[in-house]
Design a protein around this motif. Structure first.
Motif, PDB file in Angstrom:
ATOM      1  N   UNK A 118     113.868 -31.824 -54.052  1.00 61.85           N
ATOM      2  CA  UNK A 118     113.057 -32.798 -53.334  1.00 61.85           C
ATOM      3  C   UNK A 118     111.601 -32.356 -53.227  1.00 61.85           C
ATOM      4  N   UNK A 119     111.384 -31.063 -53.061  1.00 67.21           N
ATOM      5  CA  UNK A 119     110.020 -30.566 -52.905  1.00 67.21           C
ATOM      6  C   UNK A 119     109.159 -30.949 -54.101  1.00 67.21           C
ATOM      7  N   UNK A 120     109.673 -30.701 -55.305  1.00 68.76           N
ATOM      8  CA  UNK A 120     108.920 -31.039 -56.511  1.00 68.76           C
ATOM      9  C   UNK A 120     108.973 -32.531 -56.802  1.00 68.76           C
ATOM     10  N   UNK A 121     110.150 -33.151 -56.631  1.00 66.38           N
ATOM     11  CA  UNK A 121     110.308 -34.556 -56.954  1.00 66.38           C
ATOM     12  C   UNK A 121     109.332 -35.423 -56.172  1.00 66.38           C
ATOM     13  N   UNK A 122     109.259 -35.210 -54.858  1.00 64.91           N
ATOM     14  CA  UNK A 122     108.406 -36.080 -54.056  1.00 64.91           C
ATOM     15  C   UNK A 122     106.936 -35.692 -54.134  1.00 64.91           C
ATOM     16  N   UNK A 123     106.649 -34.471 -54.517  1.00 67.73           N
ATOM     17  CA  UNK A 123     105.274 -34.156 -54.874  1.00 67.73           C
ATOM     18  C   UNK A 123     104.856 -34.983 -56.080  1.00 67.73           C
ATOM     19  N   UNK A 124     105.701 -35.027 -57.096  1.00 68.00           N
ATOM     20  CA  UNK A 124     105.351 -35.737 -58.326  1.00 68.00           C
ATOM     21  C   UNK A 124     105.246 -37.229 -58.092  1.00 68.00           C
ATOM     22  N   UNK A 125     106.285 -37.840 -57.475  1.00 69.28           N
ATOM     23  CA  UNK A 125     106.278 -39.286 -57.340  1.00 69.28           C
ATOM     24  C   UNK A 125     105.231 -39.773 -56.343  1.00 69.28           C
ATOM     25  N   UNK A 145     106.797 -31.179 -49.851  1.00 69.18           N
ATOM     26  CA  UNK A 145     106.179 -31.369 -51.154  1.00 69.18           C
ATOM     27  C   UNK A 145     104.871 -32.158 -51.130  1.00 69.18           C
ATOM     28  N   UNK A 146     104.883 -33.410 -50.639  1.00 58.41           N
ATOM     29  CA  UNK A 146     103.635 -34.179 -50.606  1.00 58.41           C
ATOM     30  C   UNK A 146     102.561 -33.543 -49.719  1.00 58.41           C
ATOM     31  N   UNK A 147     102.964 -32.954 -48.578  1.00 56.05           N
ATOM     32  CA  UNK A 147     101.978 -32.334 -47.694  1.00 56.05           C
ATOM     33  C   UNK A 147     101.343 -31.109 -48.354  1.00 56.05           C
ATOM     34  N   UNK A 148     102.177 -30.300 -49.032  1.00 59.90           N
ATOM     35  CA  UNK A 148     101.641 -29.143 -49.745  1.00 59.90           C
ATOM     36  C   UNK A 148     100.712 -29.585 -50.877  1.00 59.90           C
ATOM     37  N   UNK A 173      92.287 -26.608 -55.456  1.00 65.97           N
ATOM     38  CA  UNK A 173      93.067 -25.776 -56.371  1.00 65.97           C
ATOM     39  C   UNK A 173      93.181 -26.508 -57.708  1.00 65.97           C
ATOM     40  N   UNK A 174      93.091 -25.778 -58.806  1.00 59.82           N
ATOM     41  CA  UNK A 174      93.103 -26.401 -60.129  1.00 59.82           C
ATOM     42  C   UNK A 174      94.470 -27.015 -60.430  1.00 59.82           C
ATOM     43  N   UNK A 175      94.463 -28.060 -61.283  1.00 56.08           N
ATOM     44  CA  UNK A 175      95.712 -28.725 -61.627  1.00 56.08           C
ATOM     45  C   UNK A 175      96.723 -27.798 -62.301  1.00 56.08           C
ATOM     46  N   UNK A 176      96.304 -26.903 -63.216  1.00 51.97           N
ATOM     47  CA  UNK A 176      97.302 -25.994 -63.797  1.00 51.97           C
ATOM     48  C   UNK A 176      98.030 -25.164 -62.746  1.00 51.97           C
ATOM     49  N   UNK A 177      97.304 -24.687 -61.749  1.00 47.68           N
ATOM     50  CA  UNK A 177      97.936 -23.883 -60.701  1.00 47.68           C
ATOM     51  C   UNK A 177      98.873 -24.752 -59.856  1.00 47.68           C
ATOM     52  N   UNK A 178      98.440 -25.949 -59.514  1.00 49.24           N
ATOM     53  CA  UNK A 178      99.262 -26.833 -58.685  1.00 49.24           C
ATOM     54  C   UNK A 178     100.590 -27.128 -59.371  1.00 49.24           C
TER      55      UNK A 178
END
Length: 454
Positions: free
Chosen positions: A285-292, A413-416, A425-430
């Motif tokens: 969920x952490x990655x999924x909801x960051x992405x969506x 995820x979204x808050x982070x 912070x650069x996109x590659x790092x994120x």
């Protein structure tokens, strides 16, 4: 007339058998043929999942316009994203288990009414506070509906196709999100973000009569809880879907205490696997909801025009549909846990490439598609994995608690992501940061021990 046996087993997948509290599901799925009513029931649940995808993901599509109109900072926007996710956690943990007491149909209908009202509230909100409250209520409804739909689909699908049906049901979520993305991209400039939310609320309202007319109550609920006219109601449903009616209701027996509620998730050697499942879903969920939540805005940060960035979010969800459908089919033949691990490792690669490699539009959209295939596909394998892990009398609680606890990751995820963007912070790092949780999720899922395994 068929007789009813109070004991039985339900084969959830070829390599695990789950002991059931009753044989009602066995009666329902006694052969491999689909009746028209079974198809309709699964189709309605699929549409409900489409609605959930629309209600959750629409906020990410309108985020660029909303942030400009209200001058919202990335941190505040991340909190708005997380409001509905926190509501989904509350729905899964606190409200969804009530379906076992009051009936799945009643709870789904009540949740739809609540969701429609809250969606109208979102479209009419005039402040961040009002938007947060309405999105939280929408989330409660979604978290409640998700648990009940999976149970109904598992019960009414023929035994041979149950694993596929439960997995394929989850594909409705990205389908709804995809269609919403394309519609928002075409109409938001002309009508504004508020109109998009009001349109979604109207669709939610229109679905209520369909559910009321055609979605039945769970036969297992009727036979175990035995409300008024339970035998007549159950037999009508059994006949409609081509099964033999019952002569009498089964004897009502109290389930063993160690199998019921939260205790049932931790007893009989399931404690370690339950914790691993919760961790797998939380990391996913952490990655999924960051992405969506952030992919349209991150695509703008990567240099895409706003309209193409919305398409990137929609393409991600097309990939999710493909990934979920493929995993659901292949899981009937291979160990689901290993499939989830493989999906998550490939998801990490796709995430790193998306953030680190400068690509033309076509390649960017293809990478977004692959992220959808592997992140969403791997995550949604956790639904049938949870049904395989728990006995029937604890299964609703198991799914609700797994998805509810997992929402901790959905909130983080979204808050982070908002915090990292605000800190420049650069996109590659994120994207590298968010590749780590999916790898951990895959390994946690692969270590789960299912019933009958040592």
């Amino acid at each position: 007339m068929a007789s009813y046996s109070a004991s039985g087993s339900v084969s959830v997948r070829p390599y695990v058998t789950v002991q059931g509290q009753s044989s009602s599901v066995k009666e329902l799925s006694g052969d491999d043929r689909w009746s028209a009513r079974q198809v309709l029931i699964v189709a309605i649940c699929f549409m409900l999942n489409m609605l959930d995808g629309m209600d959750v993901l629409i906020l990410s599509y309108i985020a660029p316009a909303l942030s400009v109109d209200w001058r919202i900072s990335p941190e505040s926007l991340g909190v708005v994203f997380s409001a509905s996710l926190a509501g989904m956690a509350a729905g899964g943990l606190l409200v969804a288990p009530l379906a076992d007491r009051f009936g799945r149909r009643k709870l789904i209908l009540a949740s739809l009414v609540m969701m429609a009202a809250a969606m109208f509230g979102s479209g009419l909100a005039s402040s961040i506070t009002e938007l947060l409250i309405s999105r939280f209520i929408v989330g409660i409804g979604i978290g409640t509906v998700l648990a009940s739909m999976a149970a109904l689909t598992a019960e009414y699908a023929p035994a041979r196709h149950r694993t596929f049906a439960v997995g394929f049901l989850q594909a409705g979520y990205p389908v709804g999100a995809t269609l919403t993305g394309f519609l928002v991209a075409q109409h938001i400039e002309a009508h504004g973000w508020q109109a998009m939310l009001l349109g979604a609320a109207t669709l939610c309202l229109l679905l209520i009569p369909l559910v009321f007319a055609f979605l039945p109550e769970s036969v297992e609920f009727l036979l175990s809880r035995q409300p008024a006219n339970a035998l007549q109601r159950a037999n009508r449903l059994l006949v409609v879907i081509g099964r033999a009616p019952l002569e009498a209701l089964p004897e009502r027996k109290s389930a063993q205490a160690e199998h019921v509620g939260l205790r049932g998730l931790l007893s009989e050697g399931r404690a370690a696997s339950t914790m691993l499942l919760w961790l797998a879903i939380t990391f996913s969920f952490m990655t999924l909801y960051f992405v969506i939540s952030w992919i349209p805005k991150l695509a703008v940060e990567a240099g895409l025009p706003a309209k193409d960035a919305i398409y990137a979010g929609a393409i991600f969800n097309i990939g999710a549909f493909v990934g979920i459908s493929l995993l659901s089919y292949v899981a009937m033949r291979f160990d689901l846990r290993r499939l989830i691990l493989g999906y998550m490792l490939l998801a990490a690669v796709a995430l790193v490439v998306f953030g680190a490699v400068s690509m033309p539009l076509a390649a960017t959209l293809l990478t977004a598609f692959l992220i959808g295939v592997f992140v969403q596909g791997g995550f949604n394998g956790c639904y049938p994995l949870a049904t395989s892990l728990y006995p029937a009398e604890a299964r609703s609680t198991g799914i609700g608690w797994a998805m509810g606890i997992g929402r901790i990751g959905a909130v983080i995820g979204p808050m982070l992501g908002g915090f990292l963007l605000a800190e420049k912070v650069s996109l590659p790092v994120i994207f590298t940061v968010f590749a780590v949780p999916v790898v951990l999720a895959g390994f946690c899922a692969s270590l789960i021990r299912l019933p009958g395994q040592r």
